[in-house]
Structure formats: structure tokens, C-alpha cells
Scaffold this motif. Sequence first.
Motif, mmCIF file in Angstrom:
data_model
loop_
_atom_site.group_PDB
_atom_site.id
_atom_site.type_symbol
_atom_site.label_atom_id
_atom_site.label_comp_id
_atom_site.label_asym_id
_atom_site.label_seq_id
_atom_site.Cartn_x
_atom_site.Cartn_y
_atom_site.Cartn_z
ATOM 1 N N ILE A 86 0.858 -1.044 0.009
ATOM 2 C CA ILE A 86 0.018 -0.031 -0.154
ATOM 3 C C ILE A 86 1.001 1.113 -0.134
ATOM 4 O O ILE A 86 1.791 1.399 0.841
ATOM 5 C CB ILE A 86 -0.897 -0.122 1.383
ATOM 6 C CG1 ILE A 86 -1.905 -1.153 1.130
ATOM 7 C CG2 ILE A 86 -1.598 1.383 1.260
ATOM 8 C CD1 ILE A 86 -2.772 -1.405 2.424
ATOM 9 N N ILE A 87 0.952 2.030 -1.075
ATOM 10 C CA ILE A 87 1.468 3.348 -0.795
ATOM 11 C C ILE A 87 0.578 4.335 -0.519
ATOM 12 O O ILE A 87 1.193 5.214 0.324
ATOM 13 C CB ILE A 87 1.721 3.765 -2.538
ATOM 14 C CG1 ILE A 87 2.477 2.492 -3.334
ATOM 15 C CG2 ILE A 87 2.596 5.056 -2.602
ATOM 16 C CD1 ILE A 87 3.816 2.056 -2.496
ATOM 17 N N SER A 88 -0.386 4.531 -0.811
ATOM 18 C CA SER A 88 -1.327 5.488 -0.070
ATOM 19 C C SER A 88 -2.927 5.090 -0.044
ATOM 20 O O SER A 88 -3.216 4.441 -1.083
ATOM 21 C CB SER A 88 -1.240 6.889 -0.499
ATOM 22 O OG SER A 88 -1.834 6.940 -1.915
ATOM 23 N N VAL A 89 -3.523 5.576 0.831
ATOM 24 C CA VAL A 89 -5.097 5.455 0.801
ATOM 25 C C VAL A 89 -5.358 6.913 1.320
ATOM 26 O O VAL A 89 -4.896 7.516 2.327
ATOM 27 C CB VAL A 89 -5.674 4.407 1.960
ATOM 28 C CG1 VAL A 89 -7.243 4.532 1.748
ATOM 29 C CG2 VAL A 89 -5.235 3.024 1.548
ATOM 30 N N SER A 90 -6.769 7.330 0.568
ATOM 31 C CA SER A 90 -7.137 8.762 0.922
ATOM 32 C C SER A 90 -8.569 8.692 0.794
ATOM 33 O O SER A 90 -9.160 8.024 0.098
ATOM 34 C CB SER A 90 -6.550 9.771 0.193
ATOM 35 O OG SER A 90 -6.781 9.694 -1.445
ATOM 36 N N GLY A 91 -9.274 9.417 1.625
ATOM 37 C CA GLY A 91 -10.804 9.521 1.268
ATOM 38 C C GLY A 91 -11.396 10.351 2.309
ATOM 39 O O GLY A 91 -10.862 10.820 3.512
ATOM 40 N N THR A 92 -12.840 10.458 2.183
ATOM 41 C CA THR A 92 -13.562 11.395 3.122
ATOM 42 C C THR A 92 -14.545 10.066 3.901
ATOM 43 O O THR A 92 -14.887 9.110 3.088
ATOM 44 C CB THR A 92 -14.466 12.099 2.572
ATOM 45 O OG1 THR A 92 -15.042 11.731 1.446
ATOM 46 C CG2 THR A 92 -13.587 13.281 2.120
ATOM 47 N N LEU A 93 -14.676 10.324 4.947
ATOM 48 C CA LEU A 93 -15.850 9.204 5.817
ATOM 49 C C LEU A 93 -16.996 10.058 6.475
ATOM 50 O O LEU A 93 -16.922 10.856 6.821
ATOM 51 C CB LEU A 93 -14.948 8.858 7.073
ATOM 52 C CG LEU A 93 -13.456 8.427 6.791
ATOM 53 C CD1 LEU A 93 -12.718 8.115 8.137
ATOM 54 C CD2 LEU A 93 -13.424 7.220 5.959
ATOM 55 N N THR A 94 -17.982 9.301 6.030
ATOM 56 C CA THR A 94 -19.489 9.856 6.422
ATOM 57 C C THR A 94 -20.167 8.520 7.248
ATOM 58 O O THR A 94 -19.408 7.502 7.373
ATOM 59 C CB THR A 94 -20.313 10.222 5.352
ATOM 60 O OG1 THR A 94 -20.678 8.997 4.704
ATOM 61 C CG2 THR A 94 -19.642 11.024 4.394
ATOM 62 N N PRO A 95 -21.058 8.690 8.058
ATOM 63 C CA PRO A 95 -21.790 7.854 8.681
ATOM 64 C C PRO A 95 -21.989 6.429 8.115
ATOM 65 O O PRO A 95 -21.802 5.481 8.476
ATOM 66 C CB PRO A 95 -22.825 8.275 9.507
ATOM 67 C CG PRO A 95 -22.631 9.894 9.527
ATOM 68 C CD PRO A 95 -21.659 10.029 8.376
ATOM 69 N N ALA B 89 1.617 -0.577 -5.067
ATOM 70 C CA ALA B 89 2.881 -1.189 -5.845
ATOM 71 C C ALA B 89 3.022 -2.800 -5.839
ATOM 72 O O ALA B 89 2.701 -3.167 -4.830
ATOM 73 C CB ALA B 89 4.092 -0.614 -5.482
ATOM 74 N N ASP B 90 3.151 -3.062 -7.098
ATOM 75 C CA ASP B 90 3.482 -4.787 -7.175
ATOM 76 C C ASP B 90 4.978 -4.898 -6.771
ATOM 77 O O ASP B 90 5.537 -4.097 -6.389
ATOM 78 C CB ASP B 90 2.866 -5.319 -8.743
ATOM 79 C CG ASP B 90 3.621 -4.736 -9.648
ATOM 80 O OD1 ASP B 90 4.857 -4.186 -9.667
ATOM 81 O OD2 ASP B 90 3.223 -4.934 -10.826
ATOM 82 N N ALA B 91 5.335 -6.324 -7.008
ATOM 83 C CA ALA B 91 6.780 -6.798 -6.583
ATOM 84 C C ALA B 91 7.623 -6.189 -7.519
ATOM 85 O O ALA B 91 8.924 -6.196 -7.205
ATOM 86 C CB ALA B 91 6.706 -8.280 -6.715
ATOM 87 N N GLN B 92 7.270 -5.633 -8.887
ATOM 88 C CA GLN B 92 8.365 -4.743 -9.559
ATOM 89 C C GLN B 92 8.276 -3.514 -9.249
ATOM 90 O O GLN B 92 8.883 -2.764 -10.030
ATOM 91 C CB GLN B 92 8.046 -5.083 -11.106
ATOM 92 C CG GLN B 92 8.211 -6.478 -11.596
ATOM 93 C CD GLN B 92 7.057 -7.529 -10.999
ATOM 94 O OE1 GLN B 92 6.035 -7.309 -10.896
ATOM 95 N NE2 GLN B 92 7.701 -8.843 -10.358
ATOM 96 N N GLY B 93 7.540 -2.976 -8.634
ATOM 97 C CA GLY B 93 7.347 -1.436 -8.358
ATOM 98 C C GLY B 93 6.138 -0.645 -9.145
ATOM 99 O O GLY B 93 6.338 0.659 -8.850
ATOM 100 N N ALA B 94 5.547 -1.230 -10.096
ATOM 101 C CA ALA B 94 4.929 -0.705 -10.791
ATOM 102 C C ALA B 94 3.431 -0.328 -10.008
ATOM 103 O O ALA B 94 2.863 -1.341 -9.144
ATOM 104 C CB ALA B 94 4.276 -1.813 -12.114
ATOM 105 N N MET B 95 2.810 0.691 -10.193
ATOM 106 C CA MET B 95 1.887 1.464 -9.277
ATOM 107 C C MET B 95 0.408 1.100 -10.498
ATOM 108 O O MET B 95 0.454 1.240 -11.449
ATOM 109 C CB MET B 95 2.128 2.907 -9.432
ATOM 110 C CG MET B 95 3.236 3.224 -8.899
ATOM 111 S SD MET B 95 3.151 3.296 -6.914
ATOM 112 C CE MET B 95 1.786 4.375 -6.406
#
Length: 138
Positions: free
Chosen positions: A68-77, A87-93
Amino acid sequence: MKMNSSSAKPLVFRLTRGADLKQSILTAIQNNDIKAGCVASVVGCVSKLVIRLADGNSTLSREEDFEIISVSGTLTPEHAHLHISVADAQGAMLGGHLCDGTIVSHTAEVCLLVFDSYEFSREPDPDTGYTELVIRQR
């Protein structure tokens, strides 16, 4: 756009092997009665990735090790609008809209921010065709 000052309080937890990343965040929202929040950081690995792609309809599902490189987002109830990049084992995103079925392989360290002075909801927007974020001050 008017800026409002507000403090944020952290909610942090660790997920272990086999946890569904999105469902676990939704459970944290419900268990902690979060009315408004966002994702500050998620660090870890997944063994299965399920994302919706930028066309808004297509999904991609892959079973392999991803960092996991990043997770972003908004949270509502009732909803977590989350995007993930990995990124996979070769670093490809790869990245997209996080869907149910994305499974933690080893661990995921989740840091959320909760905004007590706001209430987020989602309402249909005829212009986009999606439910979009509505922000109310409490």
C-alpha cells in the motif's frame, strides 16, 4: 470558499491478515460514531486488490502481493469514499477507487482523523450522477 477552524482527533488501529480493508474502515466509522472524517494514512500490504477504475464502471481485481502506497478519502456515517494506490513486486503502480474485497495480507496500519465540529453526508448530484459529499458544521 470560507475556511473554518476545527480540530481533528486521531483514531488509529491495526488490521491483520485476512481483514477486508474497506469494510474494516466502515466498521471503525460505525463503532466510533464518526460523523465526519478522513483518512490520514494507511501503511501495509494486501494480497487481493479490488478497485474501480477511472471510467467509473470498470473494476480490476488482482490476487498478488501489493504494498500500500497511499489511501485517501472522506468518511461519512454510512459511506467511506476511498482511493488507494499500491505497488506490485516490480514497483509498478496501480490505483483507483477502493472496493470491498481488498484483503490485508500481513498488516495495515490505519490512521483516521475525526472532525467533531462537522457532519459529512452524501447526496445525489444530477451533474455527476454520483452521490457527492455534503458538509455541514455542527
